[in-house]
Design an enzyme around this catalytic site. Structure first.
Site, PDB file in Angstrom:
ATOM      1  N   CYS A  41      22.699  57.069  22.877  1.00 16.90           N
ATOM      2  CA  CYS A  41      21.759  56.502  21.917  1.00 16.90           C
ATOM      3  C   CYS A  41      20.907  57.603  21.292  1.00 16.90           C
ATOM      4  O   CYS A  41      20.416  58.491  21.992  1.00 16.90           O
ATOM      5  CB  CYS A  41      20.876  55.476  22.626  1.00 16.90           C
ATOM      6  SG  CYS A  41      19.504  54.863  21.618  1.00 16.90           S
TER       7      CYS A  41
ATOM      8  N   CYS B  11      15.772  58.075  21.316  1.00 14.95           N
ATOM      9  CA  CYS B  11      14.730  58.801  22.047  1.00 14.95           C
ATOM     10  C   CYS B  11      15.096  60.276  22.160  1.00 14.95           C
ATOM     11  O   CYS B  11      16.182  60.613  22.616  1.00 14.95           O
ATOM     12  CB  CYS B  11      14.540  58.211  23.447  1.00 14.95           C
ATOM     13  SG  CYS B  11      13.846  56.549  23.456  1.00 14.95           S
TER      14      CYS B  11
ATOM     15  N   CYS C 207      17.026  48.162  26.181  1.00 13.74           N
ATOM     16  CA  CYS C 207      16.322  49.332  25.648  1.00 13.74           C
ATOM     17  C   CYS C 207      14.989  49.449  26.374  1.00 13.74           C
ATOM     18  O   CYS C 207      14.127  48.571  26.261  1.00 13.74           O
ATOM     19  CB  CYS C 207      16.109  49.175  24.149  1.00 13.74           C
ATOM     20  SG  CYS C 207      15.099  50.486  23.416  1.00 13.74           S
TER      21      CYS C 207
ATOM     22  N   GLN D 107       2.077  48.163  13.439  1.00 15.03           N
ATOM     23  CA  GLN D 107       2.284  49.162  14.478  1.00 15.03           C
ATOM     24  C   GLN D 107       2.939  48.524  15.702  1.00 15.03           C
ATOM     25  O   GLN D 107       2.527  47.458  16.160  1.00 15.03           O
ATOM     26  CB  GLN D 107       0.953  49.802  14.877  1.00 15.03           C
ATOM     27  CG  GLN D 107       0.363  50.717  13.824  1.00 15.03           C
ATOM     28  CD  GLN D 107       1.051  52.074  13.772  1.00 15.03           C
ATOM     29  OE1 GLN D 107       1.917  52.379  14.583  1.00 15.03           O
ATOM     30  NE2 GLN D 107       0.659  52.895  12.811  1.00 15.03           N
TER      31      GLN D 107
ATOM     32  N   TYR E   7      -2.885  52.554   0.727  1.00 17.02           N
ATOM     33  CA  TYR E   7      -1.742  52.174   1.573  1.00 17.02           C
ATOM     34  C   TYR E   7      -2.271  51.220   2.651  1.00 17.02           C
ATOM     35  O   TYR E   7      -2.067  51.400   3.845  1.00 17.02           O
ATOM     36  CB  TYR E   7      -1.079  53.398   2.209  1.00 17.02           C
ATOM     37  CG  TYR E   7      -0.776  54.519   1.247  1.00 17.02           C
ATOM     38  CD1 TYR E   7       0.402  54.524   0.501  1.00 17.02           C
ATOM     39  CD2 TYR E   7      -1.659  55.577   1.079  1.00 17.02           C
ATOM     40  CE1 TYR E   7       0.693  55.562  -0.386  1.00 17.02           C
ATOM     41  CE2 TYR E   7      -1.385  56.615   0.197  1.00 17.02           C
ATOM     42  CZ  TYR E   7      -0.212  56.603  -0.531  1.00 17.02           C
ATOM     43  OH  TYR E   7       0.058  57.631  -1.406  1.00 17.02           O
TER      44      TYR E   7
ATOM     45  N   GLU F 250      -2.201  48.530  -2.011  1.00 10.22           N
ATOM     46  CA  GLU F 250      -0.970  48.503  -1.227  1.00 10.22           C
ATOM     47  C   GLU F 250       0.224  48.294  -2.145  1.00 10.22           C
ATOM     48  O   GLU F 250       0.184  47.451  -3.048  1.00 10.22           O
ATOM     49  CB  GLU F 250      -1.038  47.381  -0.184  1.00 10.22           C
ATOM     50  CG  GLU F 250       0.257  47.025   0.486  1.00 10.22           C
ATOM     51  CD  GLU F 250       0.926  48.213   1.164  1.00 10.22           C
ATOM     52  OE1 GLU F 250       2.160  48.347   1.029  1.00 10.22           O
ATOM     53  OE2 GLU F 250       0.222  48.995   1.830  1.00 10.22           O
TER      54      GLU F 250
ATOM     55  N   ASP G 185      -3.507  56.088   4.527  1.00 12.72           N
ATOM     56  CA  ASP G 185      -2.518  55.838   5.582  1.00 12.72           C
ATOM     57  C   ASP G 185      -1.127  55.811   4.949  1.00 12.72           C
ATOM     58  O   ASP G 185      -0.465  54.780   4.897  1.00 12.72           O
ATOM     59  CB  ASP G 185      -2.832  54.515   6.289  1.00 12.72           C
ATOM     60  CG  ASP G 185      -1.910  54.253   7.471  1.00 12.72           C
ATOM     61  OD1 ASP G 185      -1.227  55.194   7.920  1.00 12.72           O
ATOM     62  OD2 ASP G 185      -1.858  53.106   7.938  1.00 12.72           O
TER      63      ASP G 185
ATOM     64  N   CYS H 118       1.577  59.945  10.075  1.00 15.94           N
ATOM     65  CA  CYS H 118       2.681  59.758  11.014  1.00 15.94           C
ATOM     66  C   CYS H 118       3.664  60.912  10.967  1.00 15.94           C
ATOM     67  O   CYS H 118       4.677  60.886  11.676  1.00 15.94           O
ATOM     68  CB  CYS H 118       3.403  58.435  10.742  1.00 15.94           C
ATOM     69  SG  CYS H 118       4.133  58.326   9.095  1.00 15.94           S
TER      70      CYS H 118
END
Length: 392
Positions: free
Chosen positions: A107, A110, A192, A229, A258, A282, A323, A350
């Protein structure tokens, strides 16, 4: 918070490209792993005749001696990609991945299951520091850089069981599965481990999410397939960090850019009160429409942020929240923000590289980074969230 809902990113899938000579895919080399790089891999070098080739290696750790198998690369490429398929000398931070689907050829969700949780956060801090120095123009000795740590956030179980929404692919035979790294291939995944046991898959309709900050609760209607989130502790951590950085006062005017479904706007509107103003912008029409009901005291505008700012009145705003999505705010938005002369800007990021580039643009206009906090909202992956405060 307008980033689209998606599973934990597995890396960009390679585009078809013209051959640049002999393929090295499948060939193996013994290498020493160097520093971590942005994107969940580590830098190593392979010596080919008289030249060395940079290889971005997954599943390694700095200082390790490993056998790397090349997964992408030809003789004419500037760099290759590879997987550490055998560890000859392990770093002390290496652990057995808790998930049986994590590792080379499995996978791709991660990046850091093979790394102890404290070391994962150290790696993320290292990447954020490096981007701020290389792209943001900050000094490595600046305490904001040198002393940066990535904070744990309540809501996961030792880095697992935090993903409240999860999208699966369909594996051969019809079982649910996950894609390999940079591949369309799907492997069956029975469980998962980063997903909560009741994780929802994107669907039609809406759901209600509640957030409590300082004893004050707000509820938010969110599209079931829209952005929210996914770490249970993320909304509280981010709102608290933004409110602490901005310290909004009654009567302040605020731009929330945003703005998503109005997470920050709701708590900002409380703080500025009836004599203040919150304008939420937005780009996603559905999220913007939902924010009208979520934050009835805010002024809500739907549209591309740069376009809306371009036609917005030139009057000043006291505070700004940014954001942006993964690519960052970029120059047009940053310059439109500084044109409103806010006393404080809270930037929720992010992506470390995008944050650093935008910090550099702010610096061109006299705004400096004053505080920076980073949060481990995506354990077991290379992703990290940061909240930066910029002031004139």
């Amino acid at each position: 918070m307008s980033r689209p809902q998606r599973p934990v990113p597995r890396g960009r899938r390679p585009r078809p490209k013209a051959s640049k000579g002999e393929s090295y895919v499948g060939k193996r080399f013994e290498v020493e792993i160097g520093p971590v790089a942005h994107g969940g891999h580590f830098v190593a070098r392979v010596q080919i005749e008289e030249a060395s080739r940079v290889v971005f290696v997954r599943h390694g750790l700095p200082g390790e001696r490993v056998v790397v198998e090349i997964t992408e690369g030809t003789a004419g490429d500037r760099f290759w990609r590879g997987d550490a398929v055998s560890v000859l000398s392990a770093a002390p931070e290496r652990v057995v991945p808790p998930c049986p689907y994590a590792g080379p050829g499995l996978c791709g969700g991660c990046d850091f299951q093979h790394v102890s949780l404290p070391a994962q956060r150290d790696l993320k801090a290292t990447v954020l520091r490096e981007q701020l120095v290389r792209l943001g123009g900050l000094s490595a000795s600046d305490p904001l850089v040198a002393d940066l740590v990535v904070e744990a956030v309540p809501g996961d179980e030792d880095g697992l069981r935090w993903r409240t929404r999860q999208r699966y692919a369909t594996a051969p035979g019809g079982a649910r599965g996950m894609r390999k790294y940079r591949s369309h291939d799907v492997i069956p995944v029975e469980d998962c481990l980063i997903a909560t046991t009741d994780a929802r898959e994107p669907a039609a309709g809406t759901v209600v999410e509640s957030v409590v900050i300082g004893g004050v609760e707000h509820s938010f209607e969110v599209a079931a397939d829209g952005f929210w989130q996914v770490h249970p502790g993320a909304p509280e951590a981010l709102v608290s960090a933004v409110m602490s950085a901005l310290a909004p006062a009654p009567g302040d005017s605020v731009l929330d850019l945003y703005a998503g479904v109005g997470l920050f706007s709701a708590f900002l509107a409380d703080a500025v009160g009836p004599t203040g103003r919150v304008l939420a912008v937005e780009g996603d029409q559905t999220a913007s429409a939902l924010s009208v009901g979520n934050v009835p005291t805010a002024d809500v505008t739907a549209g591309d942020v740069a376009t809306v700012l371009g036609r917005l009145e030139e009057g000043p705003y006291d505070l700004v929240v940014l954001d942006p999505p993964r690519e960052g705010a970029r120059r047009a938005v940053v310059e439109a923000v500084v044109a409103r002369t806010p006393r404080k800007v809270a930037y929720v990021a992010c992506d470390p590289a995008a944050l650093a580039r935008d910090v550099a643009i702010f610096a061109e206009h006299g705004y400096r980074l004053r505080t920076l906090r980073a949060f481990d909202l995506f354990p077991m992956t290379h992703h990290v969230e940061a909240v930066a405060l910029l002031t004139r």
